[in-house]
Design an enzyme around this catalytic site. Structure first.
Site, PDB file in Angstrom:
ATOM      1  N   TYR A  50       0.707  -0.830   0.563  1.00 59.26           N
ATOM      2  CA  TYR A  50       0.412   0.147  -0.163  1.00 59.26           C
ATOM      3  C   TYR A  50       0.855   1.002   0.210  1.00 59.26           C
ATOM      4  O   TYR A  50       1.760   1.264   0.698  1.00 59.26           O
ATOM      5  CB  TYR A  50      -0.682   0.071   1.104  1.00 59.26           C
ATOM      6  CG  TYR A  50      -2.140  -1.054   0.810  1.00 59.26           C
ATOM      7  CD1 TYR A  50      -2.394  -2.183   0.092  1.00 59.26           C
ATOM      8  CD2 TYR A  50      -2.995  -0.726   2.244  1.00 59.26           C
ATOM      9  CE1 TYR A  50      -3.411  -2.426   0.429  1.00 59.26           C
ATOM     10  CE2 TYR A  50      -3.633  -2.407   2.666  1.00 59.26           C
ATOM     11  CZ  TYR A  50      -3.991  -3.160   1.071  1.00 59.26           C
ATOM     12  OH  TYR A  50      -5.219  -4.043   1.227  1.00 59.26           O
ATOM     13  N   HIS A 119      -1.107 -12.482   2.476  1.00 60.34           N
ATOM     14  CA  HIS A 119      -1.752 -10.544   0.980  1.00 60.34           C
ATOM     15  C   HIS A 119      -2.622 -12.108   0.094  1.00 60.34           C
ATOM     16  O   HIS A 119      -3.875 -11.630  -0.098  1.00 60.34           O
ATOM     17  CB  HIS A 119      -1.218 -10.049   0.630  1.00 60.34           C
ATOM     18  CG  HIS A 119      -1.776  -8.647   0.680  1.00 60.34           C
ATOM     19  ND1 HIS A 119      -1.437  -7.334  -0.055  1.00 60.34           N
ATOM     20  CD2 HIS A 119      -3.599  -8.766   0.219  1.00 60.34           C
ATOM     21  CE1 HIS A 119      -2.107  -6.490  -0.083  1.00 60.34           C
ATOM     22  NE2 HIS A 119      -3.155  -7.147   0.245  1.00 60.34           N
ATOM     23  N   SER A 198     -13.230  -3.267   1.749  1.00 63.45           N
ATOM     24  CA  SER A 198     -14.397  -3.177   0.843  1.00 63.45           C
ATOM     25  C   SER A 198     -16.335  -3.309   1.379  1.00 63.45           C
ATOM     26  O   SER A 198     -16.334  -3.553   0.378  1.00 63.45           O
ATOM     27  CB  SER A 198     -14.085  -3.480  -0.343  1.00 63.45           C
ATOM     28  OG  SER A 198     -12.922  -2.686  -1.084  1.00 63.45           O
ATOM     29  N   PRO A 199     -16.377  -2.907   2.261  1.00 64.93           N
ATOM     30  CA  PRO A 199     -17.685  -3.170   3.114  1.00 64.93           C
ATOM     31  C   PRO A 199     -18.620  -2.581   2.285  1.00 64.93           C
ATOM     32  O   PRO A 199     -19.659  -2.821   3.311  1.00 64.93           O
ATOM     33  CB  PRO A 199     -16.929  -2.971   4.321  1.00 64.93           C
ATOM     34  CG  PRO A 199     -16.515  -2.167   5.250  1.00 64.93           C
ATOM     35  CD  PRO A 199     -15.188  -2.693   3.667  1.00 64.93           C
ATOM     36  N   LEU A 200     -17.986  -1.449   1.786  1.00 63.74           N
ATOM     37  CA  LEU A 200     -18.785  -0.489   1.472  1.00 63.74           C
ATOM     38  C   LEU A 200     -18.600  -0.641   0.026  1.00 63.74           C
ATOM     39  O   LEU A 200     -19.347   0.237  -0.527  1.00 63.74           O
ATOM     40  CB  LEU A 200     -18.769   1.259   2.058  1.00 63.74           C
ATOM     41  CG  LEU A 200     -19.040   0.923   3.503  1.00 63.74           C
ATOM     42  CD1 LEU A 200     -18.226   2.657   3.648  1.00 63.74           C
ATOM     43  CD2 LEU A 200     -20.136   1.490   4.003  1.00 63.74           C
ATOM     44  N   ARG A 202     -16.771  -0.879  -2.476  1.00 63.68           N
ATOM     45  CA  ARG A 202     -15.413   0.595  -2.997  1.00 63.68           C
ATOM     46  C   ARG A 202     -16.502   1.646  -3.083  1.00 63.68           C
ATOM     47  O   ARG A 202     -15.697   2.462  -4.740  1.00 63.68           O
ATOM     48  CB  ARG A 202     -14.896  -0.578  -4.457  1.00 63.68           C
ATOM     49  CG  ARG A 202     -14.392  -1.716  -4.263  1.00 63.68           C
ATOM     50  CD  ARG A 202     -13.883  -1.583  -5.106  1.00 63.68           C
ATOM     51  NE  ARG A 202     -13.464  -3.330  -5.175  1.00 63.68           N
ATOM     52  CZ  ARG A 202     -12.543  -3.727  -5.039  1.00 63.68           C
ATOM     53  NH1 ARG A 202     -11.437  -3.196  -4.554  1.00 63.68           N
ATOM     54  NH2 ARG A 202     -12.007  -5.147  -4.461  1.00 63.68           N
ATOM     55  N   GLY A 203     -16.778   1.726  -2.399  1.00 65.67           N
ATOM     56  CA  GLY A 203     -17.579   3.747  -2.368  1.00 65.67           C
ATOM     57  C   GLY A 203     -19.186   3.245  -2.714  1.00 65.67           C
ATOM     58  O   GLY A 203     -19.662   4.181  -2.688  1.00 65.67           O
ATOM     59  N   PHE A 204     -19.392   2.660  -3.802  1.00 61.32           N
ATOM     60  CA  PHE A 204     -20.032   2.936  -4.247  1.00 61.32           C
ATOM     61  C   PHE A 204     -21.913   2.219  -2.980  1.00 61.32           C
ATOM     62  O   PHE A 204     -22.310   2.589  -3.558  1.00 61.32           O
ATOM     63  CB  PHE A 204     -20.682   1.146  -4.857  1.00 61.32           C
ATOM     64  CG  PHE A 204     -21.584   1.435  -5.721  1.00 61.32           C
ATOM     65  CD1 PHE A 204     -21.107   1.331  -7.074  1.00 61.32           C
ATOM     66  CD2 PHE A 204     -22.611   2.234  -5.678  1.00 61.32           C
ATOM     67  CE1 PHE A 204     -21.251   1.821  -8.798  1.00 61.32           C
ATOM     68  CE2 PHE A 204     -22.953   2.326  -7.851  1.00 61.32           C
ATOM     69  CZ  PHE A 204     -22.750   2.129  -8.585  1.00 61.32           C
TER      70      PHE A 204
END
Length: 317
Positions: A50, A119, A198-200, A202-204
């Site tokens: 990252y 990973h 990414s529980p959201l 990826r922002g969507f």
């Protein structure tokens, strides 16, 4: 702050963590990390890869996290990962593992890492060798707990037979529910915690993305199938339904999505990523959202498993 246990060896973390992948190396990110800790967040998730794109080297994001949390080591649970490379594919051979942990310890400025993930599984190295080496790192005091990321069920089972796995991390949200088939039942059976990234969506699932043009020209999500063309339109229709339900519950769509996720199991600890402290505060509000059986049934109706149009990654539909 509510807490949850990951695995069977005593790792206790805040019920909601913080993903740091997209954080730029600047003072706002430092304030966000420190502010999250002040609010009771204890689990901070990074990786050696990252920040590479912004920093031009491995370990950039780890250095940011280490610098921000310096002096408060006893309050934070720091998780990082190794094994993703750009030129050689996933790696997990013993020499690479040992080299990677030393590099991460240096970047983070730590004497030990709380939770160390592979990973991605290395198809060229038996998982028993990788986990065996990580178990040696536990004995040496360099890491405390072992985790796996994006690992299939057979790899998880074989790894856990070598050394107890504290947590498995993979994508999980209202629009990415593939883990419900095999992974979640197996983790429950083995007593392994689950950390969804990414529980959201990826922002969507924040409700902030209304059109494709809302994504900056250099935003990586422009290349993901779910954000393109007809897929985008279909996914946006479902998000609008979830948003309507959130309004009825008196919470934000992000809070509803996170509350649903945490309702799927006592040992599920999402790590939504954000650059801004106000988003951390909003996400923590999900801990106060109570979903009744009727609420969960309604969410299942408007956002059933497999509803997301398009694949999770580029090149997969």
């Amino acid at each position: 702050m509510q807490t949850k246990r990951l695995g069977q060896e005593g790792l206790e973390v805040s019920a909601l963590g913080l993903g740091t992948m997209m954080m730029p190396d600047n003072e706002e990110s430092v304030r966000t990390l420190q502010g999250a800790l002040d609010l009771g967040v204890t689990l901070f998730d990074t990786a050696d890869i990252y920040g590479e794109f912004a920093q031009g080297r491995f370990g950039g994001n780890e250095k940011l996290v280490g610098r921000a949390l310096k002096g408060r080591r006893d309050q934070a649970i720091i998780a990082t990962k190794f094994g993703v490379t750009h030129t050689q594919g996933p790696k997990g051979d013993p020499a690479y593992v040992k080299k990677s942990v030393d590099a991460s310890l240096y970047s983070l400025g730590l004497d030990y890492i709380d939770l160390y993930y592979q990973h991605r599984p290395d198809p060229g190295t038996p998982i028993e060798e990788t986990i065996g080496t990580m178990a040696e790192l536990v004995k040496a005091g360099k890491i405390r707990y072992i985790g796996l990321s994006e690992a299939p069920a057979d790899i998880i089972r074989r790894a856990h037979a070598v050394h107890p796995i504290a947590a498995v991390q993979t994508e999980y949200s209202l629009w990415s529910r593939e883990v419900e088939d095999e992974i979640l039942p197996l983790l429950k059976q083995l007593g392994i915690g689950f950390v969804p990234y990414s529980p959201l969506g990826r922002g969507f699932l924040t409700g902030q993305i209304k059109t494709f043009e809302d994504l900056a020209e250099d935003d990586y999500r422009r290349h993901y199938p779910r954000f393109q063309g007809e897929n985008f339109v279909k996914n946006l229709e479902v998000v609008k339904l979830i948003e309507q339900m959130a309004a009825q519950k008196g919470c934000s769509i992000s809070q509803l999505a996170l509350a649903w996720l945490m309702a799927q199991g006592e040992d599920i600890v999402p790590i939504p990523g954000t650059k801004r402290l106000e988003r951390v505060q909003e996400n923590l509000g999900a801990l106060e959202v109570v979903l009744t059986p009727a609420d969960l049934a309604e969410i299942e109706r408007i956002s059933p498993k497999g509803m997301a149009a398009g694949g999770r990654f580029p090149g997969r539909g």
